[in-house]
Design a protein around this motif. Sequence first.
Motif: not given
Length: 88
Positions: A53, A57, A59-61, A69, A73, A77
């Motif tokens: 992360k 980078d 991606p996550r929400i 995750y 996305a 990635w």
Amino acid sequence: MNNEKRKLHVERERSNSPASYPELMTEPELIQYLRIPEISDASDYHNVIEHLKRMRDLPRIRICNRVLYYLPAVRDWLEGQMGFMDHH
């Protein structure tokens, strides 16, 4: 490959197929999806994810104070990481 090893291999491949993971993954699901236990010597896989992360980078929400995750996305990635590896 004997039958028992073949069966284990098929089960492992099936369990890591995209269809076996939800669209929104928790960190433990992501760890399995990325096969971190198979490729990392880290004693704490959470630290591996934190590194990805922070440095790559990943991606996550965040939903309801939980980090999730999104599988599409993460796949995008991963494809981008392949390009990253070509340049280093």
